[in-house]
Write a protein that holds these residues in place. Structure first.
Motif, PDB file in Angstrom:
ATOM      1  N   THR B  55       0.701  -1.285  -0.107  1.00 55.52           N
ATOM      2  CA  THR B  55       0.094   0.014  -0.262  1.00 55.52           C
ATOM      3  C   THR B  55       0.931   1.297  -0.084  1.00 55.52           C
ATOM      4  N   PRO B  56       0.584   2.307  -0.770  1.00 56.35           N
ATOM      5  CA  PRO B  56       1.273   3.452  -0.860  1.00 56.35           C
ATOM      6  C   PRO B  56       1.426   4.167   0.523  1.00 56.35           C
ATOM      7  N   GLY B  57       2.701   4.462   0.710  1.00 53.72           N
ATOM      8  CA  GLY B  57       2.606   5.411   2.203  1.00 53.72           C
ATOM      9  C   GLY B  57       2.995   4.122   3.192  1.00 53.72           C
ATOM     10  N   VAL B  58       2.828   3.037   3.029  1.00 50.73           N
ATOM     11  CA  VAL B  58       3.232   2.054   4.059  1.00 50.73           C
ATOM     12  C   VAL B  58       4.609   1.721   4.032  1.00 50.73           C
ATOM     13  N   ALA B  59       5.160   1.652   5.320  1.00 54.94           N
ATOM     14  CA  ALA B  59       6.603   1.552   5.625  1.00 54.94           C
ATOM     15  C   ALA B  59       6.683   0.007   5.758  1.00 54.94           C
ATOM     16  N   GLY B  60       5.852  -0.628   6.391  1.00 56.37           N
ATOM     17  CA  GLY B  60       5.830  -2.209   6.840  1.00 56.37           C
ATOM     18  C   GLY B  60       4.706  -2.435   7.450  1.00 56.37           C
ATOM     19  N   ALA B  61       4.495  -3.953   7.498  1.00 55.09           N
ATOM     20  CA  ALA B  61       3.431  -4.631   8.271  1.00 55.09           C
ATOM     21  C   ALA B  61       3.853  -5.877   8.707  1.00 55.09           C
ATOM     22  N   TRP B  62       3.579  -6.223  10.031  1.00 59.37           N
ATOM     23  CA  TRP B  62       4.019  -7.339  10.690  1.00 59.37           C
ATOM     24  C   TRP B  62       2.963  -7.980  11.568  1.00 59.37           C
ATOM     25  N   SER B  63       2.920  -9.174  11.639  1.00 64.50           N
ATOM     26  CA  SER B  63       2.284 -10.168  12.398  1.00 64.50           C
ATOM     27  C   SER B  63       3.436 -10.682  13.512  1.00 64.50           C
ATOM     28  N   ALA B  64       2.604 -11.341  14.629  1.00 63.79           N
ATOM     29  CA  ALA B  64       3.527 -11.786  15.402  1.00 63.79           C
ATOM     30  C   ALA B  64       4.502 -12.756  14.781  1.00 63.79           C
ATOM     31  N   ALA B  65       4.278 -13.488  13.767  1.00 61.98           N
ATOM     32  CA  ALA B  65       4.920 -14.558  12.962  1.00 61.98           C
ATOM     33  C   ALA B  65       6.194 -13.820  12.296  1.00 61.98           C
ATOM     34  N   ASP B  66       5.972 -12.656  12.094  1.00 56.89           N
ATOM     35  CA  ASP B  66       7.085 -11.941  11.398  1.00 56.89           C
ATOM     36  C   ASP B  66       7.781 -11.373  12.191  1.00 56.89           C
ATOM     37  N   LEU B  67       7.861 -11.149  13.597  1.00 58.72           N
ATOM     38  CA  LEU B  67       8.733 -10.377  14.446  1.00 58.72           C
ATOM     39  C   LEU B  67       9.106 -11.619  15.790  1.00 58.72           C
ATOM     40  N   PRO B  68       9.896 -12.434  15.159  1.00 60.26           N
ATOM     41  CA  PRO B  68      10.445 -13.301  15.935  1.00 60.26           C
ATOM     42  C   PRO B  68      11.365 -12.723  17.449  1.00 60.26           C
ATOM     43  N   GLY B  69      10.969 -12.968  18.570  1.00 59.48           N
ATOM     44  CA  GLY B  69      11.777 -12.327  19.409  1.00 59.48           C
ATOM     45  C   GLY B  69      10.962 -11.149  19.978  1.00 59.48           C
ATOM     46  N   LEU B  70      10.029 -10.785  19.437  1.00 58.08           N
ATOM     47  CA  LEU B  70       9.244  -9.697  20.154  1.00 58.08           C
ATOM     48  C   LEU B  70       8.820 -10.041  21.202  1.00 58.08           C
ATOM     49  N   ALA B  98      -1.794  -7.619  14.275  1.00 60.67           N
ATOM     50  CA  ALA B  98      -0.719  -7.052  13.355  1.00 60.67           C
ATOM     51  C   ALA B  98      -0.311  -5.453  13.283  1.00 60.67           C
ATOM     52  N   VAL B  99       0.668  -5.034  13.024  1.00 58.98           N
ATOM     53  CA  VAL B  99       0.735  -3.587  13.284  1.00 58.98           C
ATOM     54  C   VAL B  99       1.501  -3.216  11.830  1.00 58.98           C
ATOM     55  N   VAL B 100       0.945  -2.032  11.418  1.00 62.41           N
ATOM     56  CA  VAL B 100       1.297  -1.344  10.104  1.00 62.41           C
ATOM     57  C   VAL B 100       1.744  -0.147  10.389  1.00 62.41           C
ATOM     58  N   LEU B 101       3.013   0.369   9.964  1.00 58.85           N
ATOM     59  CA  LEU B 101       3.464   1.448  10.056  1.00 58.85           C
ATOM     60  C   LEU B 101       3.393   2.289   8.687  1.00 58.85           C
ATOM     61  N   GLY B 102       3.086   3.620   8.732  1.00 58.62           N
ATOM     62  CA  GLY B 102       2.694   4.429   7.695  1.00 58.62           C
ATOM     63  C   GLY B 102       3.489   5.499   7.851  1.00 58.62           C
ATOM     64  N   ASP B 103       3.646   6.696   6.812  1.00 58.16           N
ATOM     65  CA  ASP B 103       4.231   7.731   6.918  1.00 58.16           C
ATOM     66  C   ASP B 103       3.250   8.886   7.611  1.00 58.16           C
ATOM     67  N   ASP B 104       2.044   8.426   7.302  1.00 54.76           N
ATOM     68  CA  ASP B 104       1.094   9.020   8.442  1.00 54.76           C
ATOM     69  C   ASP B 104      -0.010   8.285   8.791  1.00 54.76           C
TER      70      ASP B 104
END
Ligand SMILES: Cc1cc2nc3c(=O)[nH]c(=O)nc-3n(C[C@H](O)[C@H](O)[C@H](O)COP(=O)(O)OP(=O)(O)OC[C@H]3O[C@@H](n4cnc5c(N)ncnc54)[C@H](O)[C@@H]3O)c2cc1C
Ligand code: FES
Ligand code: FES
Lengths: 284, 739, 164
Positions: B55-70, B98-104
């Motif tokens: 998605t435009p403006g999105v810097a990344g998106a993660w579920s728990a599976a994508d963040l081992p060690g969280l 899940a978490v999504v980071l965007g520029d706003d």
């Protein structure tokens, strides 16, 4: 809580607005419900047509016994009882102060309320009670629908998506009509749990005409026909009003349960409120 | 200039120059948006973030599976771990998938809308009583009961058998949303080895140590700063799953990341207050002297064991209330339910103790045909019995409870209202009125282990004084009140003293602001530190002047020889003798503010509506540092208490999801339309436990007001056993009780 | 879309998406963060600003709707020389704020009303206070503050800058 993306047009004529609707636009009038719906991800229009720059839509006129309310007439307008002649103006002035609060009323429109069709909307209940007519315009032409046939359910109306609600028309009330509006709600900010508007005409000691509008007493605004029937020909009296309240609650209303208001409680409140409203409309 | 603003905070807050976390500008900052579960309980089958990442403006998106060690939430149990993002089982509605980071926030929400999730729902339990039955287990093979505790000793059966009267009742302390006008915020800015965390928070040092431990880095490498904070009321005192995710991602990406909670998520996943199902038994002799009181609490603590599972013990320890009841026994079961966790909310455990006792006192009065004020008077702890050790293990420091009761009755015009009540009862057309009382005692300062704070006072060469403390203000006027106190102690102009707090770089440690502790502990500590600064100044002057210390004196911000006039101000002293800074860890004991609240209500039994005609609150918080600030706190607190009594609550659908989809149009906070005339009065019994004598203030309204209002409604309706009146007293509840 | 917001007499040329609500444009694009968001649903009123002299919820308007329309925010409430508005003084004097998060909204709501009618009566003041939420003060101090400001405004001793 941010709106998803859309394109925006601000038509300058009704014809342009109607064209935009034909192209799939959703109308932005006061925006006090549309933006809320967008924030809550309940509305995702691809195109928004802001009608605030269309001249003429803000007109409020009374002639030949008919009040015409243009699509951009704001709630606020009705706060001064003189804005609309006679008892109708009085009724609107009593009802409008129960709608949200001043900053919302400064933007929100009566027509927008009818377009949005929230079951608790005060304007919608009055529209059905007063035999209002809704004027709808599209590229296919203009049509008019009686309010009684216009509301189909929560947020559902007979308006086609490409139709612009251009005006609402009300027959003015005769000067000897008594009016009242009462609302039951939990705090100053909540929508009505139940609201009742009434217009009564008493001639020679008997009720000759009765109009009772019910908000949030079913999945759509209602006119309490059964209650009204019990009144015609009766003398205005507490027992008569109590009977009308019972009729409204058991025959007219079809309450939907909500937190803090199950069906039994709702029915009870409807009976009480209708009787109280009638008493106020025609002091015994 | 100074006089134009009554508080130091005012100028910036009134001109739009306040700085809340969401106002801070940091280049390259990303906004976090969480994808949340729409079910209360279920098995997570799938989270697919791939479309979100495109998605435009999105810097990344993660579920728990994508963040081992969280790292998971701290303070839990290994067998019942609370992951920061759901791994395989959803246990409360709104839990982050899940978490999504965007520029706003707009773009981040665009991305979040495209995350695909699939959850197989399980039955949900949302009250402690239902969950305690263990028919639905939140953790397979484990009971939902997370903790059992008691205060006092079990009461023998014969006590109940022999008593002239025994009243039994059940109450529900409904879940409440603390609802500060600013929701939760965090902004994490990594810079080199350091991570700066900006957060509207009540306990910055604790947040620092928890985040440092979670991120597995030295504490010194984390700095927590609390800028302006838009209210808290207990809801901003913990670390939250979202905080962990944001801090973790900020460090991992090396970019500033922030989360500004919006109201919709707040109503789903902010910590709730209260949430207890209670059963009580109260025994008295024929004269109304209390013999025994038993309180059984089933506390809803939310979906995971956490630092707050023991908080309901607060209720047990305070179960005795302000009475001389010789036998008191309270038991607690903390039970896991499919809701976001319960955590302290203004009052935290004391409203839950006061409400059942005070409501039952009124039932008892009716049973004995005694005036409720008289029944209380016969049982209040008399002033001469302090310090008073209660059967539930508290030692109350001081108090004059009968004086507070009498002042409340006088202020209300109690007899006049009783006459009005009689008049209305004789008039069938009149709406009934009722009068309700509630006597309370609460605990302020904290529990063992958190009865201290770090404080400091530093004199500068320029003649200014800097005060530091581990507290953090979210509207309590610390920047005004604490400098005034230090200035008074030092005898200097208040304008010369300024406060620094809410910054972990400024002090070695700190506890924070909760449990009505800041004035009592930090205030007393600052006064103490200022005193030490005076001593140090005198010692330095004595050395300089070659005098014994006793030959020096302090007045008006300057040290001078006892004989002679040559005074030396602080700035001169610092110039001559070097930096002058006192840092202290100050500890004090808990204190027990008390008082009486009274309410008059008018009820429309046909509709069930309650109109509060009058509220009176008499509070005793010992010495008030700034009486106007204390009154402001008391007033706001009473209105929150009014909210609990009549309007606020979290209704659930059968699926266990709160029915609050319309946000603040469903969760109704009191508006000005609901505010009755409120009279505040004070009695002053300074706590002997600190030289300052201040006890905590600001929570009493939440404690005393709700039972006063409920008692008044029961009184108006002349209900002998008002169990049907359970808060919030919405019109339908009152109508049913009246029927 | 290219628009120009005219806020407190200063022009802010912006390029915004149509969906951007006015509050976000003011806060993030114009850097005027005194306007707060407490609910984004029109309820709390923390976002209240004056658009063309009318107090509105800036969370329920789009920035593109305000192209070229004069807007006033809390940052523009004080007089040209920084002289506080009577409302600002009164809020401080009456302790009408604690955390201050709701405050800009109440200030702008009241400023709009005072501009329309400096003779605010008790009922009008009550209506204003009923329009917004505050979780800290219990409202009564806010009511007193607006009443005091209206009185000061009428007495005219306190400078007379109109808000739009
Ligand atoms: C906090 C709050 C409290 C409220 N309380 C109440 C209350 O107590 N009672 C009540 O009745 N309302 C209440 N409302 C709603 C308010 O009255 C709205 O103003 C009204 O419902 C819609 O009017 P609007 O002009 O703002 O419409 P908009 O928000 O612009 O539009 C609403 C919907 O109608 C459509 N629409 C609008 N005008 C037209 C048109 N001319 N032709 C075709 N479609 C159109 C839009 O496309 C949209 O789908 C409240 C709103 C808020 C935010
Ligand atoms: S943020 Fe706009 S009204 Fe709450
Ligand atoms: S002062 Fe905190 S919300 Fe109003």
């Amino acid at each position: 809580m941010k709106p998803s993306a859309f394109d925006y047009v601000a038509p300058r004529t009704v014809a342009d607005a109607v064209d935009a609707l034909a192209a799939g636009a959703q109308v932005l009038a006061g925006g006090q419900s549309l933006l809320l719906d967008m924030h809550l991800q309940r509305a995702h229009p691809a195109l928004v047509a802001d009608i605030n720059h269309v001249p003429g839509l803000d007109e409020l006129t009374a002639s030949d016994g008919t009040l015409t309310v243009g699509a951009l007439v704001r709630h606020q307008t009705f706060e001064s009882p003189g804005a609309v002649p006679g008892p109708l103006g009085d009724l609107f002035a009593r009802a409008v102060v129960t709608i949200a609060h001043p900053p919302i009323r400064a933007r929100g429109t009566m027509a927008g309320s009818l377009a949005w069709a929230h079951p608790a909307s005060e304007w919608c209940a009055l529209a059905v009670a007063l035999d209002a007519v809704v004027e709808l315009r599209s590229t296919r032409g203009t049509r008019e629908i009686p309010a009684g046939e216009y509301f189909l359910g929560p947020f559902q109306t007979a308006r086609e998506p490409d139709e612009l609600l251009t005006a609402v028309r009300y027959p003015l009330l005769a000067p000897d009509t008594g009016v009242a509006f009462t609302e039951h709600r939990r705090t100053g900010f909540s929508f009505a749990q139940v609201a009742v508007g009434a217009a009564l005409t008493v001639r020679d000691g008997v009720i000759t005409e009765a109009r009772i509008g019910l908000a949030n007493c079913a999945d759509r605004p209602l006119r309490a026909h059964a209650a009204e029937r019990t009144l015609i020909g009766a003398e205005p009296s507490s027992p008569a009003f109590t009977m009308a309240g019972e009729a409204a609650s058991t025959e007219d209303a079809a309450p939907v349960p909500e937190p803090y208001a199950d069906v039994d409680y709702r029915r009870h409140v409807i009976a009480v409120l209708v009787a109280r409203t009638l008493r106020e409309a025609a002091p015994v | 200039m100074v006089d134009r603003w009554l508080r130091r905070e005012d100028e910036r807050l009134l001109t739009g120059a306040g700085r809340f976390v969401a106002d801070l500008r940091v280049d390259g900052r990303l906004d976090a948006v969480f994808v949340r579960s729409e079910v209360a309980h279920g098995v997570l089958r799938e989270v697919d973030c791939s479309a979100a990442r495109e998605t435009p403006g999105v810097a990344g998106a993660w579920s728990a599976a994508d963040l081992p060690g969280l790292p998971p939430m701290p303070g839990g149990e290994p067998a019942r771990e609370w992951p920061a993002l759901v791994e395989d089982r959803v246990r409360y509605p709104g839990e982050a998938l899940a978490v999504v980071l965007g520029d706003d926030r707009y773009h981040a929400e665009d991305g979040a809308a495209r995350v695909r999730t699939r959850i197989d729902p399980l039955p949900a339990v949302v009250t402690a009583r239902d969950a305690a039955a263990d028919s639905v287990a939140l953790f397979d093979g484990l009971s939902n009961v997370a903790l059992r505790g008691e205060a006092g000793s079990p009461i023998a059966g014969e006590v109940w058998e022999r008593a002239a009267v025994v009243v039994e009742s059940r109450y529900r302390q409904q879940l409440l949303m603390p609802s500060p006008m600013e929701c939760r915020t965090i902004l994490c800015v990594p810079e080199g080895d350091r991570l700066t965390v900006w957060s509207g928070h009540q306990a910055p040092h604790r947040l620092r140590s928890e985040l440092a431990a979670l991120l597995d880095r030295p504490e010194e490498s984390v700095r927590v700063v609390v800028p302006d904070t838009g209210g808290a009321f207990g809801s901003k005192s913990a670390v939250f799953p979202e905080f962990i995710v944001v801090a973790w991602l900020a460090v991992r990406l090396g970019r500033p990341v922030r989360w500004v909670e919006d109201r919709r998520e707040s109503l789903l996943v902010a910590t709730r207050g209260r949430g207890q199902d209670q059963h009580v038994r109260l025994a008295a002799d024929a004269d109304g002297r209390l013999l025994a009181y038993e309180l059984t609490v089933e506390a809803d603590v939310g979906a995971y064991p956490h630092l707050g599972v023991a908080f309901p013990m607060q209720t047990a320890w305070m179960a005795t209330g302000p009475y001389t009841t010789p036998l008191v026994h309270a038991t607690v079961r903390s039970v896991l339910t499919n809701t976001m966790i319960t955590y302290p909310y203004r009052g935290a455990g004391r409203p839950e103790a006061t409400s059942p006792l005070e409501r039952t006192m009124d039932v008892l009065a009716r049973r004995l045909d005694l005036d409720p004020a008289e029944l209380r008077r016969r049982n209040l702890i008399p002033p001469e019995l302090f310090p008073y050790r209660t059967p539930t293990g508290r030692t109350y420091d001081s108090g004059d409870h009968p004086a507070a009761l009498d002042l409340a009755l006088r202020t209300l015009g109690y007899d006049g209202w009783r006459a009005e009540q009689a008049r209305r009862r004789a008039d069938p057309a009149a709406l009934p009125v009722g009068i309700g009382l509630s006597c309370y005692v609460e605990r302020s300062g904290g529990e063992r282990g958190s009865l201290h704070d770090y404080v400091g006072v530093e004199a500068g060469e320029d003649g200014t004084v800097v005060a530091r403390c581990g507290a953090a203000s979210s509207g309590q006027s610390h920047s005004t009140v604490f400098p005034a106190l230090v200035a008074e102690t030092l005898g200097v102009e208040p304008a010369r003293v300024r406060l620094i707090e809410g910054d972990t770089d400024e002090l070695p440690g700190g506890v924070g602001s909760f449990g009505s502790r800041s004035a009592q502990i930090d205030g007393a500590g600052l006064q103490h530190a200022a005193g030490l600064l005076i001593e140090e100044a005198r010692e330095r002057a004595a050395r300089m002047w070659d005098l014994p210390v006793e030959e020096t004196a302090w007045s008006e911000g300057a040290v001078h020889p006892v004989r002679g006039t040559a005074a030396m101000g602080l700035s001169e002293l610092v110039k001559r003798t070097g930096p002058l800074r006192i840092d202290e860890r100050y500890e004090a004991d808990m204190a027990f503010p008390f008082g009486t609240h009274a309410a008059v209500v008018e009820v429309d039994p046909d509709l069930g509506t309650v109109r509060v005609l009058r509220l009176v609150a008499v509070d005793d918080c010992g010495r008030a540092l700034d009486p106007a600030v204390v009154r402001g706190q008391a007033f706001g607190s009473i209105v929150q208490g009014l909210g609990q009594a009549l309007y606020e609550g979290v209704p659930f659908g059968d699926d266990g999801v709160p029915l609050l989809a319309n946000g603040l149009l469903d969760y109704l906070l009191p508006t000005y339309a609901e505010i009755p005339p409120i009279d505040l009065r004070e009695t002053r019994t300074p706590t002997p436990r600190t030289p300052l004598g201040a006890k905590g203030a600001g929570e009493s309204g939440c404690i005393g007001t709700p039972p006063a209002i409920v008692n008044a409604v029961a009184d108006a309706l002349r209900l002998d056993h008002p169990e049907r009146l359970q808060m919030p007293l919405t019109p339908d509840v009152v109508w049913r009780a009246a029927a | 879309m290219k628009i120009t917001l005219t806020v407190n007499d200063a022009a802010y040329p912006l390029d915004v998406e149509p969906r951007r609500v006015l509050a976000d444009a003011l806060r993030d694009d114009c850097g005027l963060t005194g306007t707060h968001l407490g609910c984004e649903q029109g309820v709390c009123g923390a976002c209240t600003v004056l658009v063309d002299g009318e107090a509105v919820r800036s969370c329920l308007m789009l920035a593109v709707q305000c192209d070229g329309v004069p807007i006033r925010t809390v940052e523009g409430l004080a007089g040209p020389g920084g002289e506080p508005h009577p409302l600002q003084r009164a809020f401080s004097a009456e302790r009408g704020l604690q955390c201050g998060f709701c405050t800009p909204g109440f200030l702008m709501l009241a400023a709009g009303a005072l501009d329309h009618d400096p003779r605010l009566g008790d009922e009008e003041v009550a209506d204003l206070v009923r329009s917004n939420l505050c979780r800290c003060t219990g409202y009564e101090p806010i009511r007193r503050a607006i009443t005091r400001a209206a009185r000061d405004h009428q007495n005219g001793q306190e400078g007379r800058h109109r808000s739009v």
